[in-house]
Design a protein around this motif. Sequence first.
Motif, PDB file in Angstrom:
ATOM      1  N   ASN A  50       2.126 -13.890   6.166  1.00 14.29           N
ATOM      2  CA  ASN A  50       1.756 -12.720   6.160  1.00 14.29           C
ATOM      3  C   ASN A  50       0.487 -12.249   7.018  1.00 14.29           C
ATOM      4  O   ASN A  50       0.297 -11.450   7.533  1.00 14.29           O
ATOM      5  CB  ASN A  50       1.582 -12.124   4.610  1.00 14.29           C
ATOM      6  CG  ASN A  50       2.809 -11.763   4.207  1.00 14.29           C
ATOM      7  OD1 ASN A  50       3.812 -11.518   4.839  1.00 14.29           O
ATOM      8  ND2 ASN A  50       2.953 -12.126   2.778  1.00 14.29           N
ATOM      9  N   ILE A  98       5.759  -6.882   4.862  1.00 12.61           N
ATOM     10  CA  ILE A  98       5.211  -7.951   4.036  1.00 12.61           C
ATOM     11  C   ILE A  98       5.773  -8.049   2.853  1.00 12.61           C
ATOM     12  O   ILE A  98       5.995  -9.169   2.185  1.00 12.61           O
ATOM     13  CB  ILE A  98       3.795  -7.535   3.878  1.00 12.61           C
ATOM     14  CG1 ILE A  98       2.815  -8.074   5.368  1.00 12.61           C
ATOM     15  CG2 ILE A  98       2.909  -8.329   2.858  1.00 12.61           C
ATOM     16  CD1 ILE A  98       1.343  -7.309   5.689  1.00 12.61           C
ATOM     17  N   ILE A 124       2.034 -11.744  10.529  1.00 12.22           N
ATOM     18  CA  ILE A 124       2.338 -10.458  10.546  1.00 12.22           C
ATOM     19  C   ILE A 124       1.535  -9.554  10.728  1.00 12.22           C
ATOM     20  O   ILE A 124       1.541  -8.350  11.450  1.00 12.22           O
ATOM     21  CB  ILE A 124       3.388 -10.030   9.259  1.00 12.22           C
ATOM     22  CG1 ILE A 124       4.587 -10.920   9.300  1.00 12.22           C
ATOM     23  CG2 ILE A 124       3.687  -8.734   9.125  1.00 12.22           C
ATOM     24  CD1 ILE A 124       5.630 -11.042   7.861  1.00 12.22           C
ATOM     25  N   THR A 125       0.219  -9.649   9.992  1.00 10.79           N
ATOM     26  CA  THR A 125      -0.681  -8.701   9.868  1.00 10.79           C
ATOM     27  C   THR A 125      -1.481  -8.579  11.381  1.00 10.79           C
ATOM     28  O   THR A 125      -1.698  -7.549  11.837  1.00 10.79           O
ATOM     29  CB  THR A 125      -2.121  -9.241   8.817  1.00 10.79           C
ATOM     30  OG1 THR A 125      -1.434  -9.158   7.631  1.00 10.79           O
ATOM     31  CG2 THR A 125      -3.279  -8.069   8.856  1.00 10.79           C
TER      32      THR A 125
END
Lengths: 249, 221
Positions: free
Chosen positions: B198, B153, B201-202
């Motif tokens: 992000n 991140i 990505i999480t």
Amino acid sequence: MSVDINKIPKEELQGGMPMFMDRDRVLEMKGIVKEYGEFKALKGVDFSVERGEIVTIIGPSGSGKSTLLRCINGLTIPTSGTVDLHGRTSMVFQHFNLFPHMTCLENIIYAPVKVLKVPKGEAETNAKQLLEMVGLSDKADAYPAQISGGQKQRIAIARSLAMKPDLMLFDEPTSALDPEIIGSVLGVMKELASEHMTMVVVTHEMGFARDVSDRTVFMADGEKLEEGTPEEIFENPKAERLKTFLASF
Amino acid sequence: MILQPLIENWQLLLEGTWMVIKLFTVTLLFALPLGLPIALGANSRIFPLRFLCQTYVWIFRGTPLLMQMFFFYFFIPINIGVAPTLFTTIAFTFALNYAAYFAEIYRGGINSIDRGQFEAAHSLGLSKWQTTKDIVLPQTMKAILPSIFNEVITLVKDTALAQTLGMMELMKVTYGIVNRTSVTTIFLYTAIIYLVLNLLITLVANRLEGHFKRYDAKEEF
């Protein structure tokens, strides 16, 4: 003594076991010393094991018995002394040390497949027989986190057996277990003993040592103080340290 | 209308975002695997190898990424005599830098594995490589995943540093639009783009964590 190759069981030849003049001696250790800085964990111990023999090592904590056992398979490298090992060993640990990211079946077949290059199907068939032997056929697909301590140790024994060892090493296999489940593990070990699996067992279970051993070794302060049949050790101990030690149980 | 600047500039923002994704992907593609040998080397008993890997980590963690970018930007053409593209130089620097961070995360994970696992592997006759590959690393993955994704991140946001060398990534594009139009709401849209990246990505991190958690089931007894 000379050895007639035709008299050696075929299985042993297939296991790639090297042949020696004295083929009945699986292990011979001489003058084993292990020092940790100033501290001498082992002070020159001789120790040997014959094929088919069941040897228990007893003694107080810190006597060097686990260190001696670990010198057999190289987990501990002796400071001096010789280890002459004829064949393969496999160890069962106090804290099981199963691989947590593998199922019980995967734990058992991993080493035979990867190290001995046993075909996977054959390894699985073997593993299932071993699971049956330790009474855990229904746990094949369970992860170690899903089974109890006693069950973990039985899986660990099956995993060791899957390597078809010439010598099984047990390092206090019941010390981390609740009293009520120790019996299940000792039961499996007794079964192995009755099949004359060659074993060295470091244990605090005096009943087991007395019932199952061919020979018992008493260690204290890094030395082998007394050695003999269970009768000699438990019924007729000579060393004062051994008498005191046995009286504490 | 608040959407007006977005409607007028979405193509530029998209191009900037594409550069972010490109730099991000290439960096991870190289840094994630490169971290592993560095981690193993930094743990090695062979002193020169350990020294080399620890020094690598020391240098790349110990100096600003921005400075490293400038260094390679000038060093490679002047001293080696080749002129890689701007993107190659920046991605190269990012990969070397992030590999140092990943190496330390891997090393921490490897060191957290119980000694009993190594002993069991040894007593079953596994080679060092088999132990590392099949016993240690799979168990490490679960423990290091949160730290890895922390870095991942950070990487998304660090791509903004690439603008200093003139790469037209999202941040530089945003400045350009604001300078040209004086419309500051564009910052809001850029922020949303970073947040969405992000968030994705999480979500991937959560999926992976679930995957590695399967063997960590609650005890039945």
